[in-house]
Write an enzyme that holds these catalytic residues in place. Structure first.
Site, PDB file in Angstrom:
ATOM      1  N   ASP A   1      -0.220 -73.428   9.319  1.00  0.00           N
ATOM      2  CA  ASP A   1       0.059 -73.249  10.744  1.00  0.00           C
ATOM      3  C   ASP A   1      -0.496 -74.432  11.539  1.00  0.00           C
ATOM      4  O   ASP A   1      -1.487 -75.040  11.170  1.00  0.00           O
ATOM      5  CB  ASP A   1      -0.549 -71.943  11.262  1.00  0.00           C
TER       6      ASP A   1
ATOM      7  N   ASP B   1       1.573 -79.175  10.614  1.00  0.00           N
ATOM      8  CA  ASP B   1       2.629 -79.208  11.627  1.00  0.00           C
ATOM      9  C   ASP B   1       3.937 -79.429  10.870  1.00  0.00           C
ATOM     10  O   ASP B   1       4.108 -80.492  10.242  1.00  0.00           O
ATOM     11  CB  ASP B   1       2.345 -80.364  12.601  1.00  0.00           C
TER      12      ASP B   1
ATOM     13  N   ASN C   1       8.832 -69.932   8.396  1.00  0.00           N
ATOM     14  CA  ASN C   1       8.897 -69.049   9.560  1.00  0.00           C
ATOM     15  C   ASN C   1       8.506 -69.758  10.857  1.00  0.00           C
ATOM     16  O   ASN C   1       8.885 -69.293  11.941  1.00  0.00           O
ATOM     17  CB  ASN C   1       7.952 -67.861   9.267  1.00  0.00           C
TER      18      ASN C   1
ATOM     19  N   TYR D   1      18.020 -73.405  21.096  1.00  0.00           N
ATOM     20  CA  TYR D   1      17.504 -72.409  20.144  1.00  0.00           C
ATOM     21  C   TYR D   1      18.649 -71.887  19.267  1.00  0.00           C
ATOM     22  O   TYR D   1      18.527 -71.809  18.037  1.00  0.00           O
ATOM     23  CB  TYR D   1      16.826 -71.273  20.911  1.00  0.00           C
TER      24      TYR D   1
ATOM     25  N   LYS E   1      18.968 -72.344  15.186  1.00  0.00           N
ATOM     26  CA  LYS E   1      18.971 -71.198  14.263  1.00  0.00           C
ATOM     27  C   LYS E   1      20.279 -71.125  13.466  1.00  0.00           C
ATOM     28  O   LYS E   1      20.286 -70.688  12.315  1.00  0.00           O
ATOM     29  CB  LYS E   1      18.693 -69.908  15.029  1.00  0.00           C
TER      30      LYS E   1
ATOM     31  N   THR F   1       6.472 -59.691  19.178  1.00  0.00           N
ATOM     32  CA  THR F   1       5.486 -60.707  18.763  1.00  0.00           C
ATOM     33  C   THR F   1       5.022 -61.455  20.012  1.00  0.00           C
ATOM     34  O   THR F   1       5.656 -61.343  21.070  1.00  0.00           O
ATOM     35  CB  THR F   1       6.113 -61.748  17.800  1.00  0.00           C
TER      36      THR F   1
END
Ligand SMILES: NC(=O)c1ccc[n+]([C@@H]2O[C@H](COP(=O)([O-])OP(=O)(O)OC[C@H]3O[C@@H](n4cnc5c(N)ncnc54)[C@H](O)[C@@H]3O)[C@@H](O)[C@H]2O)c1
Length: 252
Positions: free
Chosen positions: A38, A61, A88, A155, A159, A190
């Site tokens: 992460d 990263d 993810n 976005y 995706k 989340t």
């Protein structure tokens, strides 16, 4: 897939928060060993401390090729091999803008994490898995990988790119016994989503819930269960797939 006593070793990018954290917890519960890769080390380290020796936190990263190679290298050095990867790590758009108002800088910021990041991660992971005889890679896309919504062009494009990249990687690496699949969550409770809905009136949340025929937003555990299935030998004949985990969002 290389496996000893059903216990697998893998990496979860963006594993310090939200869906990634739920995946780390679920996979650890199932007895697997996990490297959390992460951007922010602090929460990743807290999670590793809580879960014990089966989890290692590594600062990475995913927009950096070096970091992606290093997260794989650290996994192999620490746990001995790499059986699975959950790509993810992702970011959302800052504002709701029409395509012409996104601007190149914001477009590139989103593409760098959501698409370049998955490309760099898959590249590093597949090279390692090829050497060790196979593995399973799961890329986290979104319902926005197969449909669009207004005001989120970068976005949505990123995706959709993840779904295409997943299919291409599945074909490239099938001879090496590496399965590559994508999961498409609907809206999930989340920090990424909560932050987005925090300033909005209750009707906005109700409208978002209503886009899912099941009538609610997902819990991150529900995505983690699908990920756990996809990395496991129970999914041994599944590759190149996009699995919606979206409460019927894309069935309409
Ligand atoms: N929350 C939703 O409603 C939803 C729906 C569909 C898909 N997704 C996707 O699921 C994934 C996880 O989302 P979430 O909601 O859990 O988000 P989140 O913000 O809770 O967690 C994202 C994690 O990724 C890490 N990260 C961000 N940029 C990174 C980088 N460059 N390198 C390494 N790590 C990085 C963050 O530090 C954080 O720990 C994303 O790919 C997101 O697009 C989320």
């Amino acid at each position: 897939m290389v496996s000893l006593d059903g216990q697998l070793i893998g990496v979860v990018t963006g594993g310090a928060s939200g869906i990634g954290e739920a995946c780390v917890r679920r996979l650890a519960e199932l007895g697997h060993s996990i490297v959390i890769a992460d951007y922010t080390l602090e929460h990743a380290q807290q999670l590793a401390d809580e879960l014990g020796d089966c989890v290692l936190a590594v600062q990475a990263d995913v927009t950096s090729e070096q970091d992606c190679l290093r997260m794989v290298q650290r996994t192999v050095e620490h746990f001995g091999r790499l059986d699975f990867a959950v790509n993810n790590a992702g970011t959302g758009n800052r504002d709701s803008s029409l395509i012409g108002d996104i601007g190149l800088e914001e477009w590139r910021r989103i593409m760098a994490v959501n698409l370049d990041g998955v490309f760099l991660s898959v590249s590093a992971e597949a090279k390692q898995m090829k050497k060790s005889g196979g593995g399973s890679i799961v890329n986290i896309s979104s319902v926005m990988g197969v449909v669009a919504t207004r005001g989120a062009g970068a976005y949505v494009a990123s995706k959709h790119g993840v779904v295409g990249l997943t299919k291409a990687a599945a074909l490239d690496y099938a001879p090496a016994k590496i399965r590559v699949n994508a999961i498409g969550p609907g809206y999930v409770e989340t920090p990424m989503l909560v932050g987005r809905l925090a300033d909005q009136p209750a009707e906005v949340r109700h409208e978002v819930e209503g886009r899912h025929p099941i009538g609610r937003i997902a819990k991150s555990d529900e995505i983690a269960d699908a990920v756990a299935y996809m990395v496991s030998p129970a999914a041994s004949f599944i590759t190149g797939a996009y699995l919606p985990v979206d409460g019927g969002y894309t069935a309409k």
